[in-house]
Design an enzyme around this catalytic site. Structure first.
Site, short mmCIF file in Angstrom:
data_model
loop_
_atom_site.label_atom_id
_atom_site.label_comp_id
_atom_site.label_asym_id
_atom_site.label_seq_id
_atom_site.Cartn_x
_atom_site.Cartn_y
_atom_site.Cartn_z
N GLN A 110 16.85 5.91 7.95
CA GLN A 110 15.98 4.74 7.83
C GLN A 110 16.45 3.56 8.68
O GLN A 110 15.87 2.48 8.61
CB GLN A 110 15.83 4.32 6.37
CG GLN A 110 17.06 3.70 5.75
CD GLN A 110 16.86 3.45 4.27
OE1 GLN A 110 16.72 4.38 3.48
NE2 GLN A 110 16.82 2.18 3.87
N SER A 123 23.13 -6.81 0.15
CA SER A 123 24.39 -6.21 0.63
C SER A 123 24.76 -6.78 1.98
O SER A 123 25.92 -6.92 2.32
CB SER A 123 24.24 -4.69 0.72
OG SER A 123 23.78 -4.18 -0.50
N HIS A 144 21.17 -5.52 -7.73
CA HIS A 144 21.22 -4.13 -8.19
C HIS A 144 21.47 -4.09 -9.70
O HIS A 144 20.87 -3.29 -10.42
CB HIS A 144 22.36 -3.38 -7.50
CG HIS A 144 22.22 -3.24 -6.02
ND1 HIS A 144 23.09 -3.84 -5.14
CD2 HIS A 144 21.32 -2.57 -5.25
CE1 HIS A 144 22.75 -3.54 -3.90
NE2 HIS A 144 21.67 -2.78 -3.92
N GLY A 170 13.33 -3.36 -6.33
CA GLY A 170 13.40 -4.82 -6.27
C GLY A 170 12.26 -5.42 -5.47
O GLY A 170 11.90 -4.91 -4.40
N GLN A 171 11.72 -6.52 -5.98
CA GLN A 171 10.64 -7.23 -5.28
C GLN A 171 11.09 -7.77 -3.92
O GLN A 171 10.27 -7.98 -3.02
CB GLN A 171 10.13 -8.39 -6.14
CG GLN A 171 8.89 -9.05 -5.54
CD GLN A 171 8.66 -10.44 -6.07
OE1 GLN A 171 8.56 -10.63 -7.28
NE2 GLN A 171 8.54 -11.42 -5.19
N LYS A 172 12.40 -7.95 -3.76
CA LYS A 172 12.90 -8.47 -2.48
C LYS A 172 12.41 -7.61 -1.32
O LYS A 172 12.10 -8.12 -0.26
CB LYS A 172 14.43 -8.51 -2.48
CG LYS A 172 14.97 -9.13 -1.20
CD LYS A 172 16.45 -9.29 -1.26
CE LYS A 172 17.21 -8.31 -0.42
NZ LYS A 172 16.78 -8.14 0.95
N ILE A 177 16.85 -11.45 -7.51
CA ILE A 177 17.99 -12.23 -8.02
C ILE A 177 18.60 -13.00 -6.84
O ILE A 177 18.79 -12.44 -5.76
CB ILE A 177 19.04 -11.31 -8.68
CG1 ILE A 177 18.40 -10.47 -9.79
CG2 ILE A 177 20.22 -12.12 -9.21
CD1 ILE A 177 17.81 -11.26 -10.95
P1 AMP Z 1 19.51 -1.44 -1.36
O1 AMP Z 1 20.83 -1.01 -1.87
O2 AMP Z 1 19.56 -2.69 -0.54
O3 AMP Z 1 18.73 -0.33 -0.73
O4 AMP Z 1 18.66 -1.87 -2.63
C1 AMP Z 1 18.50 -1.00 -3.74
C2 AMP Z 1 17.45 -1.62 -4.65
O5 AMP Z 1 17.89 -2.90 -5.09
C3 AMP Z 1 16.10 -1.82 -3.95
O6 AMP Z 1 15.05 -1.48 -4.83
C4 AMP Z 1 16.12 -3.30 -3.64
O7 AMP Z 1 14.83 -3.86 -3.55
C5 AMP Z 1 16.86 -3.84 -4.87
N1 AMP Z 1 17.41 -5.16 -4.57
C6 AMP Z 1 18.12 -5.53 -3.47
N2 AMP Z 1 18.42 -6.84 -3.51
C7 AMP Z 1 17.89 -7.33 -4.65
C8 AMP Z 1 17.86 -8.62 -5.27
N3 AMP Z 1 18.43 -9.68 -4.72
N4 AMP Z 1 17.21 -8.74 -6.46
C9 AMP Z 1 16.63 -7.67 -7.05
N5 AMP Z 1 16.62 -6.43 -6.52
C10 AMP Z 1 17.24 -6.25 -5.34
#
Ligand code: AMP
Length: 284
Positions: free
Chosen positions: A61, A188, A37, A149-151, A178
């Protein structure tokens, strides 16, 4: 950093900021923040005049309600991290602020195949919930730039499609994944893993590297089966998919296509924690 809980307050604040010609960058999250993040935030700070981050664990979701209940919440640590990292605005809405007329999804988002394979197949309804919340958040924040994020690559494709369909004037910036020093993609959900489970979880990265090394010389079905077996034998409780897609069209491919960038994707469980990751497979 300003903490805003009400939609109207955020809209008013950002409207006056925009009138002065400032650009707005936006990072939607579900909190339990980590280095992934923060890399989105750092890039946003560089590219936009103002950085808005939201924390909202979107109930619509989650395919499995128990997964929603187990989602980690670390709000005080998150606020501290965001402040340290130079976030300008944290939007922290309640469910009622986001869904004033209730959480029922009242329209169908046309996502085509994206809604039916890989994540779409194993998490039915997930992307409909993602579109519902992202559309609402984009209507509130009206950002110039959206950082993803590309993840969560399939999610990036889905949001691109949503933006294309609705014609919202926002450009999407996709940020590389990352990882922990072991290669485990930061997530998370990793907070729910103990040390030995984290070691198992790092096997996803090792398998993505294996696919990257071998995808030009081995048949895809053989390679993907080998990887699935390896994951199961190394302690993963369930492997949902190991797949290779064309990185541009995001269609599943079953053989090496010279000159076309491909992507390997894995979804697997350690205990009851579901993990996903992917890697671009470069061709010479
Ligand atoms: P989330 O809180 O999991 O919904 O993620 C919020 C944003 O952070 C989304 O666009 C995810 O793709 C991005 N994100 C989550 N994990 C990573 C990571 N390890 N590296 C880069 N971006 C991330």
């Amino acid at each position: 950093m300003i903490l805003v809980k009400r939609t109207l307050d955020l809209e008013n604040y950002l409207d006056s900021f925009r009138k002065d010609g400032g650009s707005v960058g936006f990072i939607p999250t579900m909190g339990a923040l980590h280095g992934g993040h923060m890399s989105l935030l750092n890039l946003c700070n560089k590219q936009a005049d103002i950085t808005v981050c939201s924390i909202f664990v979107n109930p619509t979701q989650f395919t499995d309600y128990s997964d929603f209940l187990k989602y980690p919440v670390t709000i005080e640590a998150d606020i501290f991290e965001l402040e340290q990292a130079g976030c300008d605005i944290l939007f922290l809405p309640s469910v009622e602020e986001i869904y004033p007329t209730g959480t029922r999804i009242s329209k169908v988002f046309e996502l085509g195949e994206l809604d039916h394979f890989l994540e779409g197949k194993y998490r039915p309804g997930h992307f409909q919930g993602v579109c519902q919340v992202v559309e609402r958040l984009l209507e509130i924040v009206k950002p110039d730039m959206l950082f993803l994020g590309q993840k969560d690559y399939q999610q990036c494709m889905v949001i691109n499609k949503l933006i294309e369909t609705t014609g919202m004037p926002v450009s999407v910036v996709i940020v590389e994944t990352i990882r922990e020093p072991t290669g485990l993609a930061m997530s998370s959900r990793n907070m729910r893993l103990n040390q030995s489970e984290k070691k198992i979880a790092a096997g996803i990265y090792a398998c993505l590297i294996e696919i990257k090394n071998d995808f030009q010389v081995k048949s895809f079905p053989v390679l993907l089966n080998e990887v699935k077996e390896k994951l199961v034998n190394s302690g993963f409780s369930r492997v949902e998919y190991v797949a290779i897609t064309n990185a541009g069209t995001f269609e599943i491919i079953d053989k090496f296509e010279k000159g076309k960038p491909a992507m390997a994707l894995i979804a697997a469980y350690v205990g009851d924690v579901r993990l996903i990751d992917n890697m671009v497979l470069t061709t010479p």
